[in-house]
Design a protein around this motif. Structure first.
Motif, PDB file in Angstrom:
ATOM      1  N   UNK A   1       0.848  -1.194   0.000  1.00  0.00           N
ATOM      2  CA  UNK A   1       0.000   0.000   0.000  1.00  0.00           C
ATOM      3  C   UNK A   1       0.887   1.248   0.000  1.00  0.00           C
ATOM      4  N   UNK A   2       0.586   2.141  -0.909  1.00  0.00           N
ATOM      5  CA  UNK A   2       1.289   3.420  -0.983  1.00  0.00           C
ATOM      6  C   UNK A   2       0.483   4.434  -0.177  1.00  0.00           C
ATOM      7  N   UNK A   3       0.768   4.511   1.133  1.00  0.00           N
ATOM      8  CA  UNK A   3      -0.035   5.353   2.027  1.00  0.00           C
ATOM      9  C   UNK A   3       0.649   6.692   2.233  1.00  0.00           C
ATOM     10  N   UNK A   4      -0.086   7.763   1.959  1.00  0.00           N
ATOM     11  CA  UNK A   4       0.443   9.120   2.102  1.00  0.00           C
ATOM     12  C   UNK A   4      -0.626  10.014   2.713  1.00  0.00           C
ATOM     13  N   UNK A   5      -0.189  10.974   3.523  1.00  0.00           N
ATOM     14  CA  UNK A   5      -1.115  11.969   4.053  1.00  0.00           C
ATOM     15  C   UNK A   5      -0.474  13.355   4.008  1.00  0.00           C
ATOM     16  N   UNK A   6      -1.308  14.352   3.776  1.00  0.00           N
ATOM     17  CA  UNK A   6      -0.856  15.738   3.859  1.00  0.00           C
ATOM     18  C   UNK A   6      -1.125  16.232   5.276  1.00  0.00           C
ATOM     19  N   UNK A   7      -0.103  16.761   5.927  1.00  0.00           N
ATOM     20  CA  UNK A   7      -0.250  17.264   7.288  1.00  0.00           C
ATOM     21  C   UNK A   7      -0.414  18.788   7.239  1.00  0.00           C
ATOM     22  N   UNK A   8      -1.526  19.258   7.756  1.00  0.00           N
ATOM     23  CA  UNK A   8      -1.912  20.663   7.603  1.00  0.00           C
ATOM     24  C   UNK A   8      -1.310  21.569   8.665  1.00  0.00           C
ATOM     25  N   UNK A   9      -1.019  22.791   8.244  1.00  0.00           N
ATOM     26  CA  UNK A   9      -0.652  23.858   9.172  1.00  0.00           C
ATOM     27  C   UNK A   9      -1.891  24.705   9.450  1.00  0.00           C
ATOM     28  N   UNK A  10      -1.902  25.328  10.613  1.00  0.00           N
ATOM     29  CA  UNK A  10      -3.017  26.207  10.996  1.00  0.00           C
ATOM     30  C   UNK A  10      -3.077  27.378  10.023  1.00  0.00           C
ATOM     31  N   UNK A  11      -4.266  27.632   9.485  1.00  0.00           N
ATOM     32  CA  UNK A  11      -4.442  28.748   8.551  1.00  0.00           C
ATOM     33  C   UNK A  11      -4.146  28.414   7.109  1.00  0.00           C
ATOM     34  N   UNK A  12      -3.819  27.163   6.827  1.00  0.00           N
ATOM     35  CA  UNK A  12      -3.392  26.792   5.466  1.00  0.00           C
ATOM     36  C   UNK A  12      -4.540  26.750   4.459  1.00  0.00           C
ATOM     37  N   UNK A  13      -5.641  26.129   4.815  1.00  0.00           N
ATOM     38  CA  UNK A  13      -6.717  25.891   3.852  1.00  0.00           C
ATOM     39  C   UNK A  13      -7.893  26.851   4.031  1.00  0.00           C
ATOM     40  N   UNK A  14      -7.960  27.555   5.146  1.00  0.00           N
ATOM     41  CA  UNK A  14      -9.096  28.419   5.432  1.00  0.00           C
ATOM     42  C   UNK A  14      -9.343  29.474   4.346  1.00  0.00           C
ATOM     43  N   UNK A  15      -8.308  30.168   3.850  1.00  0.00           N
ATOM     44  CA  UNK A  15      -8.561  31.181   2.814  1.00  0.00           C
ATOM     45  C   UNK A  15      -9.216  30.587   1.570  1.00  0.00           C
ATOM     46  N   UNK A  16      -8.818  29.374   1.205  1.00  0.00           N
ATOM     47  CA  UNK A  16      -9.412  28.752   0.023  1.00  0.00           C
ATOM     48  C   UNK A  16     -10.879  28.413   0.254  1.00  0.00           C
ATOM     49  N   UNK A  17     -11.204  27.929   1.443  1.00  0.00           N
ATOM     50  CA  UNK A  17     -12.590  27.587   1.751  1.00  0.00           C
ATOM     51  C   UNK A  17     -13.490  28.820   1.627  1.00  0.00           C
ATOM     52  N   UNK A  18     -12.995  29.958   2.047  1.00  0.00           N
ATOM     53  CA  UNK A  18     -13.770  31.199   1.923  1.00  0.00           C
ATOM     54  C   UNK A  18     -13.815  31.662   0.463  1.00  0.00           C
ATOM     55  N   UNK A  19     -12.708  31.453  -0.229  1.00  0.00           N
ATOM     56  CA  UNK A  19     -12.621  31.866  -1.636  1.00  0.00           C
ATOM     57  C   UNK A  19     -13.659  31.135  -2.498  1.00  0.00           C
ATOM     58  N   UNK A  20     -13.917  29.862  -2.212  1.00  0.00           N
ATOM     59  CA  UNK A  20     -14.848  29.095  -3.049  1.00  0.00           C
ATOM     60  C   UNK A  20     -16.310  29.287  -2.640  1.00  0.00           C
ATOM     61  N   UNK A  21     -16.554  30.079  -1.585  1.00  0.00           N
ATOM     62  CA  UNK A  21     -17.920  30.470  -1.321  1.00  0.00           C
ATOM     63  C   UNK A  21     -18.505  30.155   0.035  1.00  0.00           C
TER      64      UNK A  21
END
Length: 249
Positions: free
Chosen positions: A200-220
């Motif tokens: 199994x090729x298991x991979x995860x992206x580990x998030x930093x605080x504030x990383x994805x929030x701007x995008x979530x607001x950008x998409x609506x």
């Protein structure tokens, strides 16, 4: 044969069922807190149904989606009447609009290509009804594993047939992409005899605080609230071991 990234095959599914047959109560309660009778619910990446089945048992109108046929087979054994579809999220099309969509267990972290991840988040936002909620969890940089030089047996369980199922894995972390690589090998033994092996090729992206929030607001999304626990304590920074996003149109 090319190994699909993060695909839950037969041995992985078998071990997952043994170790995680039921959802942790605090996590289940968290996702249930957003559910309302008569509202339409979608659980992408529903796996073998440890969240979907309890939702069904409580009378909620829920539909599930997963790419792994092995996982969905397990779900159907538990709940033959479950509404589920085998599909890739980006390829899934539905005229249905959902009042509540949730992805549990940090599974959004499985999308390590961030451009792809953003497309998936945008796709799911487009499947929400007006004022709908999208709730999901991610792993954070606080979950980084120490790098390993070689494979180590991390888990060993006994199957109902009496076989021994082991998981061997190693970890290494890429700082630039924030990707935790954990290549794994599942092995099924009858005594000392190896009878099946599954990489199994298991991979995860580990998030930093504030990383994805701007995008979530950008998409609506009109409001984005970030929790650090299933008790809805507010997230404060990278020391938190998970981020739970409550996104409302």
């Amino acid at each position: 044969m090319k190994i699909k990234k993060n695909y839950y095959g037969s041995l992985c599914t078998e071990m997952y069922e043994i170790l995680h047959e039921k959802a942790p109560q605090d996590e289940l309660d968290f996702y249930l807190s957003y559910a309302e009778k008569g509202k339409k619910i979608l659980e992408p990446l529903c796996g073998s149904g440890r969240f979907l089945v309890p939702f069904m048992e409580r009378g909620f109108d829920i539909c599930g989606m997963d790419l792994s046929s092995e996982m969905l087979d397990k779900l159907k054994q538990k709940a033959p009447n479950a509404k589920v579809v085998q599909a890739d999220i980006l390829e899934y099309s539905s005229k249905e609009k959902y009042d509540y969509i949730f992805i549990s267990s940090g599974s959004v972290s499985l999308f390590t290509d961030m451009n792809l991840c953003k497309k998936i988040l945008d796709k799911l936002k487009g499947m929400l009804a007006p004022k709908g909620k999208f709730v999901f969890a991610v792993d954070t940089v606080a979950n980084r594993c120490p790098d390993d030089s070689d494979y180590k047996t991390s888990v060993s369980v006994k199957t109902k047939e009496g076989f021994h199922l082991t998981l061997k894995s190693k970890n290494y972390y890429d700082e630039q992409s924030q990707t935790q690589f954990s290549p794994s090998i599942y092995e099924l033994y009858n005594g000392a005899e190896l009878i099946q092996s599954e990489p199994m090729d298991f991979q995860t992206h580990l998030y930093q605080f504030g990383e994805i929030e701007p995008y979530l607001r950008e998409i609506g999304f009109q409001t984005v609230v970030i929790y650090s626990s299933f008790q809805k304590e507010m997230a404060t920074g990278d020391q938190d071991e998970m981020f739970l996003y409550e996104c409302t149109l």
